[in-house]
Motif scaffolding. Structure first.
Motif, PDB file in Angstrom:
ATOM      1  N   SER A 228       7.660  20.269 -64.149  1.00 24.05           N
ATOM      2  CA  SER A 228       8.909  20.876 -63.712  1.00 24.05           C
ATOM      3  C   SER A 228       9.504  21.745 -64.806  1.00 24.05           C
TER       4      SER A 228
ATOM      5  N   ILE B  60      10.237  25.745 -64.816  1.00 26.15           N
ATOM      6  CA  ILE B  60      11.583  26.277 -65.083  1.00 26.15           C
ATOM      7  C   ILE B  60      11.544  27.267 -66.234  1.00 26.15           C
TER       8      ILE B  60
ATOM      9  N   ARG C 217      19.670  23.900 -68.548  1.00 25.83           N
ATOM     10  CA  ARG C 217      20.043  24.757 -67.419  1.00 25.83           C
ATOM     11  C   ARG C 217      19.758  24.066 -66.085  1.00 25.83           C
ATOM     12  N   GLU C 218      18.765  23.165 -66.069  1.00 24.18           N
ATOM     13  CA  GLU C 218      18.481  22.419 -64.845  1.00 24.18           C
ATOM     14  C   GLU C 218      19.648  21.488 -64.513  1.00 24.18           C
ATOM     15  N   HIS C 219      20.185  20.811 -65.538  1.00 22.73           N
ATOM     16  CA  HIS C 219      21.267  19.853 -65.313  1.00 22.73           C
ATOM     17  C   HIS C 219      22.648  20.505 -65.326  1.00 22.73           C
TER      18      HIS C 219
END
Length: 482
Positions: A4, A8, A255-257
Motif C-alpha cells: 500500500s 501511495i 498523507r494516508e492518515h
C-alpha cells in the motif's frame, strides 16, 4: 501495508514539480489538499512553539549536553558517560504538577498565535506522549507524572489548542540518542550521528527506522487532526553516512492518515520540505518559497531559570518589530518559549509575548492573510498587501519615546482619491502625495500602541524601488538589530 505504501508513494511522485528561483531549484507540491493547507498556513503568520522535556528539570539546553561534540554553546564534561547516565535519569524527577493545557492555550490566544508546534520528542529520545514503542516516555509508570490527569502531555496540549481553533504541529526528532540502534552500546558515540556503519549492520538500522516510522504513525493516528509534521535532525539523512530514514514511506503514510498534512523535513530540501525554517534569524528579503522563522523569546529554546534570562528576554517592542518585518517579507514567525519543570513559563517572557499579542489584536486586519509586496522595507517602514484586492498596508516602526508628526512612505504613491486609515482606531488620516512617495499625518500613541502604527491604504497607484538607499548588508544589519 508495505504494498500500500509503495503504491501511495508512486502516486505521490506525480504530485511534485521543480521550480527555479534565483537559479536554484526547489520542489513545488501539487497535491491540491497540501496546496490549500499551505495557503491557509501562510495566512496565520504567528505560531506558538514550545520546547519542553525532562531537560527542563535542571534548566538545561535541550538534548545537546549529552552529545560528544566540541561546540560553542556547550561546556564539556569530565566524564561524559557518567553525565549521560545522570541526564537520562532526569525523567525520574520530572513532575510538572502545575501544568494546565487550557492555560497554555489561553496564552497562545493572548499572544495572537494561530498555530501551535510542540516538541513531542527531542534528540534525547524522551517521548512526551504515551508511545507504545519505548518506556522512555512521560507515561512510564516508574516516572512521577505517569498517573496525572494530563499525563499524555501531547494529547492534552493538542486538544486544548484545537479548542482555540489552532493548527496543530508535531515537532519530532529523526535521530534518537536514547535508542540502542541509533547510538549502539557496542560503540562509543563520536557525535550526533549514528555510531556504527549501517552497511555492516543493516538489521540494526532497520530496527531503528521501523521504530521511527511507528512513532510517527502513532502521532498520525491517535492524536486527532495534525496539520504539520515538523521534523528536526537533518543529519539523519541518506546523504550522510547512509542514514536513510525512508522519508518517502513516512511521508506517504502521513498523507494516508492525515490528507494534506504539511511535512517539514527541515534543512534537507526536496519533496518533503513543504516550507523552509530559518532558525534564530530573519531572511534579508522576501522569496516565493513559503518560510517560517523560528525565534526564541530569550536566548535559548529550552527553559532557563528566571535569574539567568531576564537580561536576554526580547521586549514586546522588539518582538513586534521583528514580527512585522517577517510579515512584510511574506513569512511566518514561530515564536518559542521554554516551559519550566512545573509546567509554565518565565514571567518576563510572558509579559513580552502578551505585549506582542496586544499589538497584533489591535492591528490584526493588517496582519493575518497578508502577502509580501515590493518594496517590503524602506528605512523604518514596512509594507504588505491583502491577499486579494487593492489594499496595501504600511507599518511605521517606532522606537521608545519616538513621536513623529508626519511619516514619509518612500516609493509608495497613493492613488488619487484613495483613503488611508489607522488600523487600530479605524480613523482616517490626512496625507499628501510627494513625488513617488506619500506623506502622512501620524497619530499620537503611547504604550504598546506606539510600538508601530499600521495604516491601510485603500489603493496604491505605484510601488517604486526596492529597499531604496540600502545595500544587502545594511538590510541584514538592521534585521539583526531590530
Amino acid at each position: 501495508m508495505k504494498k500500500s505504501l509503495i503504491l501511495i508513494a508512486s502516486l505521490l511522485l506525480s504530485n511534485w514539480s521543480l521550480a527555479q528561483w534565483k537559479g536554484k531549484e526547489y520542489v513545488v507540491e501539487k497535491d491540491p489538499k497540501v496546496q490549500q493547507k499551505l495557503e491557509d498556513w501562510q495566512d496565520l503568520k504567528l505560531g506558538f512553539f514550545v520546547h519542553w522535556g525532562a531537560y527542563s528539570v535542571d534548566g538545561l539546553c535541550e538534548s545537546w549536553p549529552i552529545v560528544s561534540e566540541d561546540v560553542d554553546w556547550l561546556t564539556p564534561h569530565e566524564d561524559l558517560n557518567a553525565y549521560r547516565k545522570y541526564y537520562f535519569d532526569l525523567p525520574k524527577r520530572f513532575n510538572p504538577t502545575k501544568f494546565d493545557p487550557t492555560q497554555w492555550a489561553e496564552l497562545a490566544e493572548d499572544m495572537g498565535a494561530k498555530y501551535f508546534v510542540f516538541t513531542t520528542k527531542h534528540h534525547d529520545g524522551f517521548t512526551m506522549w504515551d508511545t507504545k514503542q519505548t518506556d522512555y516516555k512521560i507515561t512510564n509508570p516508574e516516572y512521577p507524572y505517569a498517573n496525572a490527569e494530563h499525563a499524555d502531555i501531547t494529547k492534552s496540549l493538542f486538544d486544548a489548542m484545537r479548542d482555540k481553533g489552532m493548527m496543530i504541529g508535531a515537532y519530532l526528532s529523526k535521530p534518537d540518542w536514547h535508542h540502542p540502534y541509533y547510538w549502539s552500546k557496542s560503540f562509543q558515540s563520536p557525535g550526533r550521528n549514528v555510531n556504527y556503519k549501517i552497511d555492516r549492520h543493516p538489521d540494526w538500522w532497520k530496527n531503528f527506522t521501523d521504530f521511527y516510522f511507528n512513532q510517527v504513525e502513532e502521532l498520525m493516528t491517535g492524536y486527532g487532526d495534525i496539520d504539520i509534521l515538523w521534523l528536526d535532525g537533518a543529519w539523519a539523512d541518506k546523504n550522510n553516512l547512509q542514514q536513510d530514514m525512508k522519508m518517502d514511506d513516512v511521508g506517504a503514510m502521513c498523507r494516508e492518515h492525515q490528507p494534506g498534512i504539511l511535512v517539514v523535513d527541515r534543512w534537507v530540501g526536496g519533496r518533503w520540505e513543504n516550507y523552509r525554517t530559518p532558525e534564530q534569524h530573519i531572511p534579508s528579503e522576501s522569496n516565493p518559497i513559503p518560510w517560517e522563522t523560528n525565534l526564541t523569546v530569550n536566548c535559548c529554546f529550552s527553559y532557563r531559570f528566571e535569574e539567568s534570562v531576564e537580561t536576554n528576554v526580547k521586549s514586546g517592542r522588539e518582538l513586534t518589530h521583528k514580527f512585522i518585518d517577517i510579515v512584510s517579507k511574506g513569512g511566518n514567525l514561530l515564536l518559542n518559549l521554554g516551559a519550566s519543570p512545573e509546567g509554565w513559563f518565565n514571567a518576563e517572557e510572558i509579559k513580552s509575548v502578551k505585549q506582542l499579542g496586544e499589538w497584533i489584536h489591535a492591528n490584526e486586519k493588517a496582519i493575518y492573510g497578508t502577502r509580501a509586496i515590493a518594496p517590503f522595507a524602506e528605512a523604518n517602514i514596512r509594507y504588505a498587501k491583502e491577499k486579494e484586492g487593492d489594499k496595501v498596508y504600511a507599518y511605521v516602526l517606532l522606537q521608545e519615546g519616538e513621536n513623529m508628526n508626519k511619516a514619509m512612505l518612500p516609493g509608495c504613491l497613493v492613488a488619487k482619491g484613495a483613503k488611508i486609515k489607522d488600523i487600530a482606531t479605524g480613523k482616517y488620516v490626512k496625507y499628501s502625495r510627494q513625488g513617488n512617495s506619500t506623506l502622512i499625518d501620524m497619530p499620537k500613541k503611547s504604550g504598546v500602541a506606539q510600538y508601530a502604527i499600521a495604516f491601510e491604504i485603500s489603493k496604491v497607484e505605484k510601488m517604486a524601488g526596492k529597499n531604496v538607499g540600502k545595500d544587502q548588508a545594511a538590510i541584514d544589519a538592521e534585521n539583526r538589530n531590530l
